[in-house]
Design an enzyme around this catalytic site. Structure first.
Site, PDB file in Angstrom:
ATOM      1  N   TYR A  58       0.808  -1.218   0.000  1.00 43.57           N
ATOM      2  CA  TYR A  58       0.000   0.000   0.000  1.00 43.57           C
ATOM      3  C   TYR A  58       0.847   1.276   0.000  1.00 43.57           C
ATOM      4  CZ  TYR A  58      -4.030  -2.908   1.420  1.00 43.57           C
ATOM      5  OH  TYR A  58      -5.023  -3.850   1.502  1.00 43.57           O
ATOM      6  N   SER A 167      -5.202 -13.963   3.054  1.00 43.00           N
ATOM      7  CA  SER A 167      -6.128 -13.096   2.339  1.00 43.00           C
ATOM      8  C   SER A 167      -6.349 -13.676   0.947  1.00 43.00           C
ATOM      9  CB  SER A 167      -5.549 -11.672   2.250  1.00 43.00           C
ATOM     10  OG  SER A 167      -6.457 -10.786   1.645  1.00 43.00           O
ATOM     11  N   GLN A 189      -8.986 -12.691   4.956  1.00 44.03           N
ATOM     12  CA  GLN A 189      -9.524 -11.397   4.511  1.00 44.03           C
ATOM     13  C   GLN A 189      -9.819 -11.482   3.012  1.00 44.03           C
ATOM     14  OE1 GLN A 189      -7.691  -7.101   3.965  1.00 44.03           O
ATOM     15  NE2 GLN A 189      -7.758  -7.571   6.147  1.00 44.03           N
ATOM     16  N   HIS A 292     -30.525 -11.576  -0.018  1.00 42.77           N
ATOM     17  CA  HIS A 292     -30.088 -12.891  -0.494  1.00 42.77           C
ATOM     18  C   HIS A 292     -30.407 -13.085  -1.975  1.00 42.77           C
ATOM     19  CE1 HIS A 292     -28.794 -17.047   0.116  1.00 42.77           C
ATOM     20  NE2 HIS A 292     -29.809 -17.415  -0.657  1.00 42.77           N
TER      21      HIS A 292
END
Length: 323
Positions: A58, A167, A189, A292
């Site tokens: 990042y 992740s 994640q 849903h």
């Protein structure tokens, strides 16, 4: 001092507690100056965020570290222990011998002695120094699911990461990891939102006591790589209007009601508050049924991690058919 919001916590399989809502530090290009980024993260701390999610890819670890140090030095926060800092290992370091040095480098940049959670960013590996997101066939290397996890377990054993996780792992990749692991992943994640509800992965992770965190609760609405599939969804718009909530709040509340946690990102202080006003109301069964019925489609295929002649040739291979 400003009034701070209180964010509930979830206990991970490691025994450590993690705030349900985290503040994401992945920012779209162009990257703001260091001082501006630090101020944004400090605003989030002032609002009440204590879970901060970063990654070596990042480029925001330094700004986050400065914000945390400033918050402690100014008395806004008592100590490092009040924070939950998660970080992710980038794919060029996703090899057994490179993981511990990569973690130590992240700790140094952040200015902390340990991470609360360290995750493997992707089940992918490229050569060290490969140009980010501009990979050639030669850059891609085989990824060793079990070998990389052994090194992650070493990070835990050395006390450098209180919890370890992954992740963007599928059911199949988690199954292979768990065959030889001695410490199970505390967290996976992943992309999860009303438009991609993880109907295969979520029950599997619940069964294995692996907590799911959503890195895409609003599908990065408003940025170049994002999508309007959540924020402009008519079902959510109708529910939000009937409840006097925002679409974002309905989308975030839905994730919380699935037993997952979430990472939000905004530089707007009002929206920082708004994103955590999701704990004192609930969705009805009828509303959940409506959500849903929303058509399902994975938003991020990860095509930049594929090559026709590389280890991963297609989205079907990366996600093991869960599209």
């Amino acid at each position: 001092m400003e009034k701070q919001v209180e964010i509930p916590e979830v206990e991970l399989n490691s025994g450590h507690k993690m705030p349900i809502v985290g503040y994401g530090t992945c920012v779209p290009e162009p990257m703001p100056p260091l001082e501006e980024l630090t101020a944004i993260f400090l605003d989030a701390i002032k609002v009440g965020y204590r879970h901060f999610d970063t990654a070596s890819s990042y480029g925001t670890e330094e700004a986050l570290g400065k914000a945390i140090a400033e918050a402690i030095n100014s008395g806004l926060v008592k100590s490092r222990e009040e924070f939950f800092i998660s970080c992710k290992l980038w794919i060029e370091d996703a090899d057994h011998d490179l993981i511990l040095p990569a973690l130590n480098q992240s700790l140094q940049i952040l200015g902390v002695d340990y991470l609360d959670l360290y995750m493997i960013h992707m089940p992918v590996r490229v050569r060290k120094g490969a140009p980010m997101f501009n990979y050639s066939k030669e850059d891609f290397l085989p990824f060793d699911i079990q070998g990389t996890w052994k090194a992650m377990e070493e990070c835990s054993k050395q006390g450098l990461a209180k919890s370890i996780g992954v992740s963007n792992y599928s059911v199949e990749k988690l199954t292979k990891l768990l065959e030889t692991s001695t410490i199970p992943p505390a967290v996976n994640q992943v992309e999860m939102n009303v438009a991609w509800q993880q109907r295969k992965l979520l029950p599997f992770c619940k069964e294995k006591n692996i907590h799911i965190t959503s890195w895409s609760p609003l599908l990065s609405y408003g940025v170049a790589w994002g999508s309007n599939a959540v924020m402009e969804n008519p079902v959510l718009q109708q529910i939000a209007a009937s409840k006097g909530k925002t679409v974002a709040q309905v989308a975030l509340r839905w994730i919380y009601e699935q037993g997952a946690s979430l990472i939000t990102r905004t530089s707007n202080k009002d929206r920082m508050f708004e994103n955590v006003q999701i704990f004192d109301w609930e969705l009805s069964k009828e509303e959940l049924d409506q959500i849903h019925e929303i058509p399902q489609r994975r938003g991020t295929l990860g095509e930049e991690f594929m090559h026709p002649e590389g280890p991963i040739k297609s989205p079907e291979e990366l996600w093991d058919g869960d599209l």
